[in-house]
Design an enzyme around this catalytic site. Structure first.
Site, PDB file in Angstrom:
ATOM      1  N   GLN A 152      27.051  44.125  13.449  1.00  7.69           N
ATOM      2  CA  GLN A 152      27.518  44.876  14.626  1.00  7.69           C
ATOM      3  C   GLN A 152      26.445  45.812  15.179  1.00  7.69           C
ATOM      4  OE1 GLN A 152      32.049  45.985  13.907  1.00  7.69           O
ATOM      5  NE2 GLN A 152      31.010  45.579  11.993  1.00  7.69           N
ATOM      6  N   ILE A 169      26.790  53.121  17.630  1.00  8.97           N
ATOM      7  CA  ILE A 169      27.780  52.095  17.985  1.00  8.97           C
ATOM      8  C   ILE A 169      29.176  52.697  18.005  1.00  8.97           C
ATOM      9  CG2 ILE A 169      26.385  50.213  17.017  1.00  8.97           C
ATOM     10  CD1 ILE A 169      28.628  50.079  14.779  1.00  8.97           C
ATOM     11  N   ASP A 170      29.353  53.847  17.319  1.00  5.71           N
ATOM     12  CA  ASP A 170      30.701  54.413  17.156  1.00  5.71           C
ATOM     13  C   ASP A 170      31.261  55.037  18.438  1.00  5.71           C
ATOM     14  OD1 ASP A 170      30.686  53.713  14.485  1.00  5.71           O
ATOM     15  OD2 ASP A 170      29.851  55.631  13.840  1.00  5.71           O
ATOM     16  N   GLY A 174      21.875  55.942  11.299  1.00  2.00           N
ATOM     17  CA  GLY A 174      22.009  54.481  11.332  1.00  2.00           C
ATOM     18  C   GLY A 174      21.433  53.957  12.642  1.00  2.00           C
ATOM     19  N   ARG A 216      47.852  31.509   8.500  1.00  2.24           N
ATOM     20  CA  ARG A 216      47.254  32.586   7.698  1.00  2.24           C
ATOM     21  C   ARG A 216      47.226  33.911   8.455  1.00  2.24           C
ATOM     22  NH1 ARG A 216      41.899  29.331   5.708  1.00  2.24           N
ATOM     23  NH2 ARG A 216      42.787  28.437   3.820  1.00  2.24           N
ATOM     24  N   GLU A 236      37.064  50.606   9.626  1.00  2.00           N
ATOM     25  CA  GLU A 236      36.711  50.978   8.237  1.00  2.00           C
ATOM     26  C   GLU A 236      37.509  52.176   7.724  1.00  2.00           C
ATOM     27  OE1 GLU A 236      31.958  50.131   7.787  1.00  2.00           O
ATOM     28  OE2 GLU A 236      32.596  51.654   9.192  1.00  2.00           O
TER      29      GLU A 236
HETATM   30  O1  F6P Z   1      27.604  55.435  12.359  1.00  2.00           O
HETATM   31  C1  F6P Z   1      27.324  54.113  12.568  1.00  2.00           C
HETATM   32  C2  F6P Z   1      27.848  53.247  11.461  1.00  2.00           C
HETATM   33  O2  F6P Z   1      27.480  51.924  11.757  1.00  2.00           O
HETATM   34  C3  F6P Z   1      29.354  53.352  11.193  1.00  2.00           C
HETATM   35  O3  F6P Z   1      30.159  52.666  12.100  1.00  2.00           O
HETATM   36  C4  F6P Z   1      29.420  52.794   9.799  1.00  2.00           C
HETATM   37  O4  F6P Z   1      30.583  53.247   9.169  1.00  2.00           O
HETATM   38  C5  F6P Z   1      28.193  53.361   9.166  1.00  2.00           C
HETATM   39  O5  F6P Z   1      27.271  53.585  10.225  1.00  2.00           O
HETATM   40  C6  F6P Z   1      27.530  52.495   8.144  1.00  2.00           C
HETATM   41  O6  F6P Z   1      26.456  53.193   7.606  1.00  2.00           O
HETATM   42  P1  F6P Z   1      25.283  52.591   6.740  1.00  2.00           P
HETATM   43  O7  F6P Z   1      24.394  51.804   7.657  1.00  2.00           O
HETATM   44  O8  F6P Z   1      24.598  53.782   6.174  1.00  2.00           O
HETATM   45  O9  F6P Z   1      25.917  51.710   5.714  1.00  2.00           O
END
Ligand code: F6P
Length: 360
Positions: free
Chosen positions: A285, A137-138, A11, A173, A233
């Site tokens: 993000q 980003i993780d 990613g 809310r 997530e």
């Molecule tokens: O590993 C980076 C990330 O942005 C994660 O935070 C997210 O869960 C995942 O990639 C999303 O992946 P994709 O871009 O394949 O949907």
């Protein structure tokens, strides 16, 4: 002649271009342009497998410090499929080695996250000279205090929470903000603290829905008109965390939600008398220009990669430890994740300021 192959895999994230610029500037500052060849592989390992590359010069890396995405393109090539032949029977690992040797490369510079590092280590084991840079980003790569992309993503996730705050104060809310991070919750944790979320749910700290409902009700009793829940997530309930992978999959197949925010929204709506709304910043993000912190970090890491190449020191990821750039052996990095420690100071401090993690 110094022949360098470069690719971005997995990613994307902010500061990939800034990091490559750092590498190339570092190389050209020590070498004559006529003595360097840069091969940019397209769309990650795919480019290396199918020998899809373009020749690049220092000009290609000019003006990209602030540009998001990657000038090389990227793709996900799962590590577990690397040893599985493609649809035409091509052995991908052999194909990558063939491209490397055919082009007479001296080394590969690979920018990526966890999966990417497993393949980079495999290529090292297969005898290729590899230097890697930690992007994601993780912020979950083992062996570095920080990955580039993380701080930029935290800025964006925080901005989402900030914006939700102003609308939340106008309504009675519960707002659920879903933040990226399937296996680790660094972005959610930092954005929740920075944005003043009331509840944050992380994959590393399984939640109890009763605790969440209690926290929402207590806020209402205290006269607070809203509750903001930041949910990573991969957040999981205590009950589900006890299931085996197989059992969990079966359960999810029975009742599948588009994402965790929807599951949480249904649970909260059922158990409280409050209206619930969802906000998902998603891939925003990973988008846009890198923040200054990421520009600095990626430039430093890129320059350090150039230094390692010129030293002829391969098989390492460039990482940052206590503000020093370090060379971490790929054999140590590959296959390990850097999780949020539920007993760490940052969690204790967040709890002290009243943030609920839904666990106690
Ligand atoms: O590993 C980076 C990330 O942005 C994660 O935070 C997210 O869960 C995942 O990639 C999303 O992946 P994709 O871009 O394949 O949907």
């Amino acid at each position: 002649m110094l022949r360098i192959g470069i690719l971005t895999s997995g990613g994307d994230c902010q500061a990939l271009n800034a990091a490559m610029r750092g590498v190339v500037k570092g190389i050209y500052s020590k070498c004559d342009a006529k003595d360097v060849e840069i091969y940019g592989f397209q769309e990650g390992y795919k480019g290396l497998i199918y020998s899809n590359f373009k020749m690049l010069t220092s000009k290609d890396f000019s003006g990209i410090l602030t540009v998001g995405g990657t000038i090389l393109g990227t793709s996900r090539q799962p590590f577990k499929l690397m040893r599985v032949p493609d649809e035409n029977g091509l052995d991908k690992v052999e194909a990558m080695k063939h491209t490397y040797h055919k082009l007479n490369l001296d080394c590969l510079v690979i920018l990526g996250g966890n999966g990417t590092h497993k393949t980079a280590n495999l290529l090292r084991e297969e005898g290729l000279n590899v230097v890697t840079l930690p992007k994601t980003i993780d912020n979950d790569l083992w062996g570095t205090d920080m990955t580039f992309g993380f701080q930029s993503a935290v800025d964006i996730a925080t901005d989402t929470i900030d914006k939700i705050h102003t609308t939340a104060t106008s309504h009675n809310r519960v707002f659920i903000v879903e933040i990226m991070g399937h296996r680790v919750g660094w972005v959610a944790l930092h954005a929740a603290i920075a944005g003043g979320a009331d509840i944050v749910l992380l994959p590393e700290i399984p939640y109890d829905i009763d605790v969440i409902v209690d926290a929402i009700n207590k806020r209402k009793e205290a006269g607070k008109r809203f509750t903001i829940i930041a949910v990573a997530e991969g957040a999981i309930s205590k009950k589900d965390a006890k299931l085996s992978k197989k059992e969990l999959k079966k359960k999810q197949e029975k009742k599948s939600y588009p994402s965790v925010a929807y599951e949480m929204a249904e649970k909260v709506a059922k158990r409280t008398d409050q209206e619930v709304r969802i906000a998902i910043p998603g891939h925003t993000q990973r988008g846009g220009s890198p923040c200054p912190y990421d520009r600095v970090l990626s430039t430093r890491l890129g320059a350090a990669a150039a230094e390692a190449i010129l030293d002829g020191d391969f098989g390492n990821m460039m990482g940052v430890k206590n503000d020093k750039i370090v060379r971490v052996p790929l054999s140590e990095v590959a296959g390990k994740l850097k999780y949020v420690d539920p007993n760490s100071d940052i969690i204790k401090e967040a709890k002290l300021t009243g943030i609920s993690f839904g666990d106690e």
